[in-house]
Scaffold this active site. Structure first.
Site, PDB file in Angstrom:
ATOM      1  N   ASP A 116       0.774  -1.207  -0.023  1.00 19.56           N
ATOM      2  CA  ASP A 116      -0.043  -0.127  -0.057  1.00 19.56           C
ATOM      3  C   ASP A 116       0.784   1.144  -0.146  1.00 19.56           C
ATOM      4  O   ASP A 116       1.908   1.238   0.100  1.00 19.56           O
ATOM      5  CB  ASP A 116      -0.826   0.162   1.097  1.00 19.56           C
ATOM      6  CG  ASP A 116      -0.330  -0.462   2.525  1.00 19.56           C
ATOM      7  OD1 ASP A 116       0.789  -0.244   2.822  1.00 19.56           O
ATOM      8  OD2 ASP A 116      -1.033  -1.191   3.401  1.00 19.56           O
TER       9      ASP A 116
ATOM     10  N   ASP B 226      -7.547  -4.205  14.474  1.00 21.43           N
ATOM     11  CA  ASP B 226      -9.075  -4.507  14.119  1.00 21.43           C
ATOM     12  C   ASP B 226      -9.281  -5.612  13.122  1.00 21.43           C
ATOM     13  O   ASP B 226     -10.045  -5.901  12.622  1.00 21.43           O
ATOM     14  CB  ASP B 226      -9.687  -3.528  13.710  1.00 21.43           C
ATOM     15  CG  ASP B 226      -9.157  -2.643  12.482  1.00 21.43           C
ATOM     16  OD1 ASP B 226      -8.161  -3.335  11.907  1.00 21.43           O
ATOM     17  OD2 ASP B 226      -9.696  -1.424  12.160  1.00 21.43           O
TER      18      ASP B 226
ATOM     19  N   HIS C  65      -7.235  -5.774  10.412  1.00 16.85           N
ATOM     20  CA  HIS C  65      -6.930  -5.601   8.719  1.00 16.85           C
ATOM     21  C   HIS C  65      -5.861  -5.954   8.284  1.00 16.85           C
ATOM     22  O   HIS C  65      -4.780  -5.946   8.789  1.00 16.85           O
ATOM     23  CB  HIS C  65      -7.480  -3.894   8.549  1.00 16.85           C
ATOM     24  CG  HIS C  65      -6.393  -3.256   8.936  1.00 16.85           C
ATOM     25  ND1 HIS C  65      -6.447  -2.611  10.085  1.00 16.85           N
ATOM     26  CD2 HIS C  65      -5.099  -2.588   8.651  1.00 16.85           C
ATOM     27  CE1 HIS C  65      -5.405  -1.696  10.332  1.00 16.85           C
ATOM     28  NE2 HIS C  65      -4.466  -1.957   9.317  1.00 16.85           N
TER      29      HIS C  65
ATOM     30  N   GLU D 161      -9.628  -2.459   5.523  1.00 18.34           N
ATOM     31  CA  GLU D 161     -10.519  -2.163   6.790  1.00 18.34           C
ATOM     32  C   GLU D 161     -11.374  -3.156   7.194  1.00 18.34           C
ATOM     33  O   GLU D 161     -11.782  -3.970   6.249  1.00 18.34           O
ATOM     34  CB  GLU D 161     -10.745  -0.638   6.949  1.00 18.34           C
ATOM     35  CG  GLU D 161      -9.861   0.335   6.540  1.00 18.34           C
ATOM     36  CD  GLU D 161      -8.741   0.456   7.900  1.00 18.34           C
ATOM     37  OE1 GLU D 161      -8.711  -0.257   8.696  1.00 18.34           O
ATOM     38  OE2 GLU D 161      -8.220   1.542   7.687  1.00 18.34           O
TER      39      GLU D 161
END
Length: 264
Positions: free
Chosen positions: A72, A141, A143, A148
């Site tokens: 990314d 979380d 991801h 996400e």
């Protein structure tokens, strides 16, 4: 799915680096085609990069025939910015090894046409023959990359809006000021990662324990994108004891038992 549980983050890095080096060696024995390696940024893989650099300097691996694709990049952050993922990768890994610069692929968050940039990135991966091994980290979380919670598990490289939690976590790299953290990024999709022949996800520290639990023991679902690894034929989670602390005792003992005599 394999789950490798080591005592410390340093041991996680050592195991992962040895595994990557072995995969590069194995392919080089079979073909002259480049080894295609997917790579992450963030604090978790830093120790693995240090170990890979050490192994390179010790003469145990060469990166001359390796092509890399990063997961990314922030949108709108100049490549020369100290917190861009271009800067991160060159400062922490690429400039310390013998990789050919032309073999490094990182998404361009300043491209004129971001949608085209994402499509072209997928095309470049395909032209390289697909990714042999994708190393990644996992967010608190759950991801993967910037996929996400509630991202499609069939997603491909695309533009993604970052959650407030992710922005707050990444603010530590921007002097603690959330206003300086880009709000969007370009990211490979979950399906892009799962298309790799092998996937290795790193998790260290107790903050990652909940994500590891959902990834290993939870259901396959798009709330916890790490759970997508459950359906990969060669998926591996490498974690330390702190990141494994929310696993059931029976789960912990099971993976420690079946991996106890496995070197890589």
């Amino acid at each position: 799915m394999r789950v490798i549980i080591e005592n410390t983050p340093q041991q996680v890095a050592q195991w992962t680096a040895r595994y990557i080096v072995e995969q590069i060696r194995l392919k080089s024995k079979l073909t002259s085609s480049p080894f295609v390696l997917g790579l992450p940024t963030g604090s978790t893989p830093l120790e693995t990069y240090k170990e890979l650099i050490r192994l390179y300097k010790a003469g145990e691996v060469s990166f001359k025939n390796v092509i890399t694709f990063n997961m990314d990049e922030y949108v709108g952050l100049p490549e020369e910015h100290p917190e861009s993922y271009h800067s991160f990768m060159w400062n922490n890994f690429f400039r310390h090894i013998n990789i050919i610069p032309e073999n490094v692929n990182i998404l361009n968050g300043n491209a004129e046409d971001l949608v085209k940039e994402c499509a072209d990135y997928e095309a470049r991966i395909e032209e390289a023959g697909g990714i042999d091994l994708f190393m990644g980290g996992v967010g608190e979380d759950g991801h993967l990359a910037f996929n996400e919670p509630f991202s499609s598990l069939q997603s491909r490289t695309r533009i993604k809006t970052l959650t407030t939690d992710t922005i707050q976590v990444n603010a530590r790299f921007f002097g603690g000021d959330t206003r300086l953290v880009p709000k969007t990024a370009l990211t490979v999709g979950v399906a892009t990662v799962l298309s790799a022949k092998k996937v290795v996800i790193l998790a260290t520290g107790h903050k990652k324990a909940r994500a590891v639990r959902h990834g290993v023991e939870g259901g396959y679902n798009h709330q916890w994108t790490i759970s997508a690894l459950q359906v990969h034929p060669s998926g591996i989670i490498v974690c330390d004891d702190a990141a494994a602390e929310e696993l059931r005792v029976s789960t912990y003992r099971y993976f420690k038992d079946i991996e106890k005599d496995t070197l890589i």
